[in-house]
Design a protein around this motif. Structure first.
Motif, PDB file in Angstrom:
ATOM      1  N   GLU A 260       0.829  -1.198   0.000  1.00  0.00           N
ATOM      2  CA  GLU A 260       0.000   0.000   0.000  1.00  0.00           C
ATOM      3  C   GLU A 260       0.870   1.257   0.000  1.00  0.00           C
ATOM      4  O   GLU A 260       1.934   1.284   0.626  1.00  0.00           O
ATOM      5  N   LYS A 261       0.406   2.273  -0.691  1.00  0.00           N
ATOM      6  CA  LYS A 261       1.105   3.549  -0.734  1.00  0.00           C
ATOM      7  C   LYS A 261       0.084   4.656  -0.924  1.00  0.00           C
ATOM      8  O   LYS A 261      -0.772   4.572  -1.813  1.00  0.00           O
ATOM      9  N   ASP A 262       0.160   5.637  -0.066  1.00  0.00           N
ATOM     10  CA  ASP A 262      -0.764   6.775  -0.143  1.00  0.00           C
ATOM     11  C   ASP A 262      -2.220   6.318  -0.102  1.00  0.00           C
ATOM     12  O   ASP A 262      -3.088   6.865  -0.805  1.00  0.00           O
ATOM     13  N   GLY A 263      -2.485   5.283   0.700  1.00  0.00           N
ATOM     14  CA  GLY A 263      -3.859   4.841   0.912  1.00  0.00           C
ATOM     15  C   GLY A 263      -4.457   4.024  -0.199  1.00  0.00           C
ATOM     16  O   GLY A 263      -5.690   3.865  -0.260  1.00  0.00           O
ATOM     17  N   ARG A 264      -3.628   3.445  -1.092  1.00  0.00           N
ATOM     18  CA  ARG A 264      -4.170   2.608  -2.156  1.00  0.00           C
ATOM     19  C   ARG A 264      -3.214   1.454  -2.430  1.00  0.00           C
ATOM     20  O   ARG A 264      -2.042   1.471  -2.042  1.00  0.00           O
ATOM     21  N   ALA A 265      -3.738   0.412  -3.094  1.00  0.00           N
ATOM     22  CA  ALA A 265      -2.900  -0.716  -3.495  1.00  0.00           C
ATOM     23  C   ALA A 265      -1.919  -0.248  -4.549  1.00  0.00           C
ATOM     24  O   ALA A 265      -2.312   0.344  -5.560  1.00  0.00           O
ATOM     25  N   ALA A 266      -0.630  -0.522  -4.301  1.00  0.00           N
ATOM     26  CA  ALA A 266       0.399   0.014  -5.202  1.00  0.00           C
ATOM     27  C   ALA A 266       1.406  -1.042  -5.634  1.00  0.00           C
ATOM     28  O   ALA A 266       2.398  -0.712  -6.283  1.00  0.00           O
ATOM     29  N   GLY A 267       1.168  -2.303  -5.268  1.00  0.00           N
ATOM     30  CA  GLY A 267       2.109  -3.336  -5.670  1.00  0.00           C
ATOM     31  C   GLY A 267       1.868  -4.626  -4.925  1.00  0.00           C
ATOM     32  O   GLY A 267       0.967  -4.732  -4.090  1.00  0.00           O
ATOM     33  N   VAL A 268       2.704  -5.619  -5.238  1.00  0.00           N
ATOM     34  CA  VAL A 268       2.664  -6.901  -4.540  1.00  0.00           C
ATOM     35  C   VAL A 268       4.085  -7.292  -4.150  1.00  0.00           C
ATOM     36  O   VAL A 268       5.049  -7.012  -4.872  1.00  0.00           O
ATOM     37  N   GLU A 269       4.191  -7.928  -2.996  1.00  0.00           N
ATOM     38  CA  GLU A 269       5.471  -8.441  -2.536  1.00  0.00           C
ATOM     39  C   GLU A 269       5.444  -9.952  -2.590  1.00  0.00           C
ATOM     40  O   GLU A 269       4.473 -10.582  -2.152  1.00  0.00           O
ATOM     41  N   LEU A 270       6.498 -10.562  -3.143  1.00  0.00           N
ATOM     42  CA  LEU A 270       6.583 -12.002  -3.287  1.00  0.00           C
ATOM     43  C   LEU A 270       7.341 -12.615  -2.124  1.00  0.00           C
ATOM     44  O   LEU A 270       7.999 -11.921  -1.343  1.00  0.00           O
ATOM     45  N   ALA A 271       7.262 -13.944  -2.027  1.00  0.00           N
ATOM     46  CA  ALA A 271       7.895 -14.657  -0.924  1.00  0.00           C
ATOM     47  C   ALA A 271       9.399 -14.441  -0.891  1.00  0.00           C
ATOM     48  O   ALA A 271      10.014 -14.506   0.184  1.00  0.00           O
ATOM     49  N   ASP A 272      10.020 -14.178  -2.030  1.00  0.00           N
ATOM     50  CA  ASP A 272      11.472 -13.966  -2.066  1.00  0.00           C
ATOM     51  C   ASP A 272      11.862 -12.517  -1.765  1.00  0.00           C
ATOM     52  O   ASP A 272      13.036 -12.142  -1.869  1.00  0.00           O
ATOM     53  N   GLY A 273      10.867 -11.711  -1.404  1.00  0.00           N
ATOM     54  CA  GLY A 273      11.147 -10.318  -1.071  1.00  0.00           C
ATOM     55  C   GLY A 273      11.017  -9.354  -2.224  1.00  0.00           C
ATOM     56  O   GLY A 273      11.056  -8.138  -2.028  1.00  0.00           O
ATOM     57  N   THR A 274      10.854  -9.855  -3.427  1.00  0.00           N
ATOM     58  CA  THR A 274      10.695  -8.982  -4.600  1.00  0.00           C
ATOM     59  C   THR A 274       9.397  -8.184  -4.494  1.00  0.00           C
ATOM     60  O   THR A 274       8.355  -8.723  -4.101  1.00  0.00           O
ATOM     61  N   VAL A 275       9.449  -6.936  -4.856  1.00  0.00           N
ATOM     62  CA  VAL A 275       8.265  -6.076  -4.871  1.00  0.00           C
ATOM     63  C   VAL A 275       8.028  -5.598  -6.302  1.00  0.00           C
ATOM     64  O   VAL A 275       8.947  -5.073  -6.948  1.00  0.00           O
ATOM     65  N   ALA A 276       6.819  -5.799  -6.784  1.00  0.00           N
ATOM     66  CA  ALA A 276       6.425  -5.299  -8.107  1.00  0.00           C
ATOM     67  C   ALA A 276       5.481  -4.130  -7.908  1.00  0.00           C
ATOM     68  O   ALA A 276       4.404  -4.293  -7.313  1.00  0.00           O
ATOM     69  N   GLU A 277       5.870  -2.950  -8.362  1.00  0.00           N
ATOM     70  CA  GLU A 277       5.023  -1.768  -8.239  1.00  0.00           C
ATOM     71  C   GLU A 277       4.033  -1.713  -9.395  1.00  0.00           C
ATOM     72  O   GLU A 277       4.415  -1.883 -10.560  1.00  0.00           O
ATOM     73  N   VAL A 278       2.767  -1.491  -9.061  1.00  0.00           N
ATOM     74  CA  VAL A 278       1.718  -1.486 -10.088  1.00  0.00           C
ATOM     75  C   VAL A 278       0.710  -0.387  -9.780  1.00  0.00           C
ATOM     76  O   VAL A 278       0.766   0.266  -8.737  1.00  0.00           O
ATOM     77  N   ASP A 279      -0.236  -0.231 -10.709  1.00  0.00           N
ATOM     78  CA  ASP A 279      -1.314   0.744 -10.524  1.00  0.00           C
ATOM     79  C   ASP A 279      -2.575   0.115  -9.957  1.00  0.00           C
ATOM     80  O   ASP A 279      -3.372   0.785  -9.296  1.00  0.00           O
ATOM     81  N   HIS A 280      -2.766  -1.186 -10.241  1.00  0.00           N
ATOM     82  CA  HIS A 280      -3.940  -1.912  -9.743  1.00  0.00           C
ATOM     83  C   HIS A 280      -3.522  -3.329  -9.374  1.00  0.00           C
ATOM     84  O   HIS A 280      -2.621  -3.899 -10.004  1.00  0.00           O
ATOM     85  N   VAL A 281      -4.222  -3.894  -8.388  1.00  0.00           N
ATOM     86  CA  VAL A 281      -4.026  -5.292  -8.006  1.00  0.00           C
ATOM     87  C   VAL A 281      -5.367  -6.001  -8.098  1.00  0.00           C
ATOM     88  O   VAL A 281      -6.380  -5.525  -7.560  1.00  0.00           O
TER      89      VAL A 281
END
Length: 502
Positions: A260-281
């Motif tokens: 979450e960022k600025d009160g909205r969904a902004a990405g997903v974090e994977l089990a290996d710690g990788t974070v993918a930044e997105v506009d929608h989930v």
């Protein structure tokens, strides 16, 4: 162009992904297992091939629409879709058998009159007319539109136009599926036929609203369809359509957190710690897992929330490898009714016990030579049971196997002599494959019953996070999964003003 992360590769997720990609968005699907399709899985052994999820397709128009909207190639160019006839053969405890023609009212009426006695067919035919009215009243809000903000109107009013009946000096109207059988059908076998549609989703007909009458109506009006090679082929075709539209898939990638960022969904974090930044989930996961991924409640007061009581029924599937070919005239689908319906329902509602009673089971015997070695037959027996049984216990597995074998013997002549081997797939397998806890199968959404059988909206209180698949509006079942994908895509592409297909 928006960046969209999709959690899970179930059928609802695939439907949403294909539509979003065609709209010009960059879509990446993160699936924790090594394949796609959710519950549409396949088991292969010794040259036999079995569907372990749904084995038949109602309302194929939903998936035809997906292929039309995502490319010029129609569904029938990607899979061999055939109508099953008869739609089903029913075997009742008293030995009565009846085969119901596919999508033929006159044929069904005649078959029921011949098997159950004069008048039975007419009563069922009249019921289907009322069920059609229920379908007409609920189709758009429950299948084609996002869940209404004033969803309470769906919860309060029973859309089934029940017939007034005099009972003990009082005029009564059916409010449950059980009462439709008692007041309007007036035959134990017709009532069992009606109730089997609810039992297939783990619903208790004694409390299921009369609006669940749309289930037999859908089967009657739109037919039952089979995909050559098994329903897994439908999953393959949709997956390939996604690839053709440049949807990216990452298998073996478990999402552990919605960022979450600025009160909205902004990405997903994977089990290996990788974070993918997105506009929608977009999440195709069960409510318990989604709460874990976000860490907070996604629905506020006055909104539809997931019903924990509806999450406890799973599908047990017995795979049968049979020596010899299926006999001439064998039905593709046989519904074998429980010997004692009350005992069956008490067991289902009580979430199980030491003994597993006779249960309503479906036996699928496709006339499909691709499923077995030459001269042999692959059959599948399935029933919905409490998912919370101890499926790691050998005794539970043995008792369930015996119950399903007993049902299969009532549908398959000479079963024991033909049986090469059998294998039981339990709700524990479903939990492992789909992540749904504890391997539960979600029912479709239905009106009335105080909203108990509605599902949470596709949007959430966390902006940018959407729900898709059987655990979100409009609920479980292959047609509903496809519609959920269409609704989520519409909400992302067109925004909150999206009101569904026209």
């Amino acid at each position: 162009m928006a960046r969209i992360a999709v959690i899970g590769a179930g059928m609802g997720a695939l439907a949403a992904s294909a539509r979003l990609a065609v709209a010009g968005h960059r879509v990446v699907v993160y699936e924790r297992t090594d394949t796609y399709g959710g519950a549409l899985r396949r088991v292969e052994r010794d040259g036999f091939r079995f569907d372990t999820g749904p084995g038949l397709l109602p309302l194929p128009a939903v998936w035809r629409d997906l292929f039309v909207k995502t490319g010029k190639e129609p569904l029938e160019d990607r899979v061999d879709l055939v109508q099953v006839d008869p739609a089903a053969r029913h075997v009742f405890p008293d030995g009565t058998r009846v085969a119901l023609p596919n999508a033929s009212r006159a044929g069904v009426v005649a078959a029921l009159d011949e098997a159950l006695g004069d008048g039975a067919g007419q009563r069922w035919g009249d019921f289907l007319v009322r069920a059609r009215e229920t379908w007409d009243r609920t189709r758009r809000p429950l299948l084609e539109e996002p869940l209404w903000p004033n969803w309470q109107v769906l919860a309060e009013k029973e859309p089934y136009p029940s017939v007034p009946v005099k009972r003990l000096l009082r005029t009564r109207r059916a409010r449950t599926l059980r009462e439709i059988g008692a007041f309007e059908l007036r035959d134990e076998r017709l009532a069992a036929l009606l109730e089997s549609h609810a039992l297939a989703y783990g619903l208790d007909p004694r409390t299921a609203p009369a609006s669940t009458a749309v289930l037999p109506y859908m089967e009657h009006a739109f037919g039952m369809w089979y995909v050559r090679g098994g329903l897994r082929e439908l999953a393959r075709a949709v997956y390939e359509r996604c690839l053709a539209r440049r949807v990216e898939f990452v298998f073996g990638a478990e999402v552990t957190r919605v960022v979450e960022k600025d009160g909205r969904a902004a990405g997903v974090e994977l089990a290996d710690g990788t974070v993918a930044e997105v506009d929608h989930v977009v999440a195709d996961v069960d409510p318990a897992r989604l709460r874990t991924l976000t860490g907070h409640q996604l629905d506020g007061e006055g909104e539809v929330r997931a019903d924990p009581a509806g999450e406890g029924k799973g599908r047990a599937v017995l795979l049968l490898a049979l020596r010899g070919e299926r006999e001439e005239g064998a039905a593709h689908r046989t519904v074998v009714h429980a010997r004692d319906r009350e005992t069956e329902m008490d067991f289902l509602v009580a979430t199980g016990g030491e003994e597993i009673p006779s249960t309503t089971a479906t036996v699928l015997r496709p006339d499909d030579p691709t499923l077995a070695p030459e001269g042999h037959e692959a059959a599948v027996v399935s029933a919905v049971l409490p998912a919370g049984l101890d499926w790691a216990d050998e005794g539970t597995v043995r008792r369930c196997t015996d119950v399903l074998l007993d049902a299969a013997e009532r549908a398959v002549p000479g079963l024991r002599e033909r049986l090469l081997w059998h294998e039981l797939r339990t709700p524990a397998h479903t939990a492992e494959e789909t992540g749904a806890r504890p391997g539960a199968v979600p029912p479709p959404a239905f009106a009335a019953a105080g909203g108990r059988l509605l599902h949470p909206a596709n949007t959430t209180r966390l902006p940018g996070l959407y729900r898709v698949g059987g655990w979100a509006h409009p609920g479980g079942g292959l047609p509903h999964a496809g519609m959920s994908g269409a609704l989520v895509a519409g909400l992302i592409v067109e925004g909150p003003e999206f009101r569904g297909s026209q």
